[in-house]
Scaffold this active site. Structure first.
Site, short mmCIF file in Angstrom:
data_model
loop_
_atom_site.label_atom_id
_atom_site.label_comp_id
_atom_site.label_asym_id
_atom_site.label_seq_id
_atom_site.Cartn_x
_atom_site.Cartn_y
_atom_site.Cartn_z
N GLU A 142 93.38 18.08 10.52
CA GLU A 142 94.32 18.07 9.38
C GLU A 142 93.59 17.90 8.05
O GLU A 142 94.18 17.53 7.03
CB GLU A 142 95.37 16.98 9.57
CG GLU A 142 96.24 17.19 10.80
CD GLU A 142 97.44 18.13 10.57
OE1 GLU A 142 98.08 18.05 9.52
OE2 GLU A 142 97.71 18.96 11.46
N HIS A 189 99.87 11.19 8.69
CA HIS A 189 98.47 11.26 8.24
C HIS A 189 98.06 9.86 7.79
O HIS A 189 98.89 9.10 7.28
CB HIS A 189 98.31 12.20 7.03
CG HIS A 189 98.51 13.65 7.34
ND1 HIS A 189 99.28 14.47 6.54
CD2 HIS A 189 98.03 14.43 8.33
CE1 HIS A 189 99.26 15.70 7.04
NE2 HIS A 189 98.51 15.70 8.12
N CYS A 197 98.77 13.86 -1.40
CA CYS A 197 98.85 15.02 -0.50
C CYS A 197 98.61 16.32 -1.26
O CYS A 197 98.15 17.30 -0.70
CB CYS A 197 100.23 15.14 0.14
SG CYS A 197 100.70 13.73 1.13
#
Ligand code: SUG
Length: 444
Positions: free
Chosen positions: A175, A246, A367
């Site tokens: 990721e 995350h 993000c």
């Protein structure tokens, strides 16, 4: 000492930004699924955040959105005919697949790649591994275009190495930088690289939500980048089960400061020992832990306090926490943020930023950006047309005013006109950002 600065590369929100509930374990994505979205408002929020960073004197770059809908994906799975027919039949029979093909998820640039600055890489270049993002269908459509984008922004092979993504196998589920933190005395100095993983590739995972990052993926990234001083702490299982899909939902670090929630690591004491030992002789890490009593995990996830950008601002001694407005509106998170700034610790002050459109899909300030530490020479070698300043801000605002819809509801994705609108927007953007010819599939 080499002088270096941490640049931010933000993903520009695409014209088809929507709420489709595509990301299990991301509580905001599930909560807002099916709601109307505001693509024009969303892209402008992102631009305003970039402007704030640029005004603070931090180098800021723009990463263009991907072509959406991804018609090559829909034709690969058997939908055929004209573009309009592909959309029409796919939407009638498999609307979830159309939602995935339309997702503007490349805006969350922290997931674009994992980066190793030249100060930490064996060959002295800046290394990038675009994330394969294979845990979620809509995100697994991103790595190819992301690779093209990074190679355009960082073109000089003597200074930059943009690898291919890791093999797209569950074993190497990756990721990108959302689970990576780099600590250092100063950006140009050697750093300690935290690669935080959710599950082992060979392990049976029975968590409530997916663990998106494997240890093996990060070991492969560190190996191919030649990353020095790597430590591999495990993400807290409870954090993943509580909606921290995350690690950057519960942890952020800059320079010597690691700010994290009590639940972030499976074994926080061991993580700190490993970091301290690896940093020996370079710097003394400053651990700032927020306890469950001070801020329950549910409030941390709701407020995205830890998804703030923690910034070393030129001319300021202490770090600045750029937090989402939701932090200010969540009483315990607001109190925690104020406490951080008023203690005599590494964080000097907090600013709040409105990125609500992105937040409603579980994407906060951190993000939206990919951090890339660059020396002066490396900075000068990046594509100048993607460097964000007041002029580019005005141009992109005007572009968004003309090219983006104000509002999208799920049924609008069945409207074939959206394909052409989206392409026209990206075609114009290609020229603005000097992306070169054949940059998007529809241009080839
Ligand atoms: O992968 N949301 C993204 C949010 C990514 C946030 N990034 C970081 N934490 N670094 C995700 O879960 C939701 C899309 C939707 O449901 O329409 C989504 O993909």
């Amino acid at each position: 000492m080499t002088s270096a600065i941490e640049a931010n590369c933000d993903g520009l929100v695409g014209p088809t930004h929507s709420y489709a509930g595509l990301a299990p374990g991301n509580l905001a994505s599930a909560r807002n699924s099916g709601d109307p979205s505001h693509p024009r408002g969303a892209v402008k929020e992102g631009l305003a955040k970039m402007r704030r960073l640029a005004d603070l004197g931090i180098p800021q770059f723009v990463l263009p959105p991907h072509e959406r809908p991804d018609l090559r994906f829909l034709s690969a799975i058997g939908f055929s005919g004209s573009d309009a027919r592909i959309i029409e039949t796919a939407y009638r029979t498999e609307p979830e697949l159309v939602n995935a093909a339309y997702s503007a998820s490349s805006m969350w640039a922290a997931n674009a790649a994992t980066v190793t600055p030249s100060a930490d890489a064996a060959d002295g270049r800046v290394h990038f591994t675009p994330a394969n993002l294979l845990t979620n269908l809509h995100r697994s459509l991103e790595p190819g275009q992301t690779t093209t984008i990074l190679r355009r922004l960082f073109p000089d092979p003597d200074r930059f190495c943009v690898h291919d993504p890791l093999p797209a196998r569950p074993h190497f589920a990756d990721e990108g930088a959302a689970n990576h933190v780099r600590l250092c005395a100063d950006h140009g100095e050697p750093g300690v690289n935290l690669f935080v993983w959710g599950r082992g590739a060979w392990e049976h995972w029975d968590g409530r939500f997916p663990a998106r990052q494997t240890l093996e993926a990060y070991e492969a990234v560190a190996r191919r980048h030649g990353t020095a001083r790597a430590v591999f702490p495990r993400q807290g299982r409870a954090a993943i089960n509580g909606g921290a899909f995350h690690n950057d939902v519960v942890c952020v670090g800059t320079r010597t400061c690691l700010l994290f929630h009590e639940s972030a690591f499976e074994d926080a004491a061991k993580a700190q020992d490993d970091i301290r030992r690896t940093a020996e002789g370079l710097f003394e890490p400053l651990f700032v832990e927020v306890s469950e009593a001070q801020l329950p995990l549910a409030d941390a996830v709701k407020s995205y306090l830890f998804n703030s950008q923690l910034l070393a601002v030129p001319g300021e001694d202490r770090l600045v926490l750029l937090a989402p407005a939701e932090t200010q509106e969540t009483p315990l998170a607001h109190a925690a943020a104020q406490a951080l700034a008023s203690s005599n610790g590494p964080i000097g002050r907090v600013e709040y930023v409105d990125v609500r459109q992105s937040m409603r899909n579980g994407g906060g300030p951190a993000c939206l950006r990919l951090r890339v530490v660059l020396t002066d020479d490396e900075l000068a070698a990046a594509n100048p047309a993607q460097r964000f300043d007041a002029t580019l801000h005005a141009r992109l605002n005007d572009w968004a005013d003309r090219r983006y819809r104000d509002r999208l509801v799920p049924a609008d994705l069945a409207d074939p006109a959206l394909v052409g609108e989206s392409r026209a927007a990206l075609d114009e953007l290609t020229a603005i950002l000097d992306l070169g010819s054949g940059f998007y599939p529809f241009q080839r």
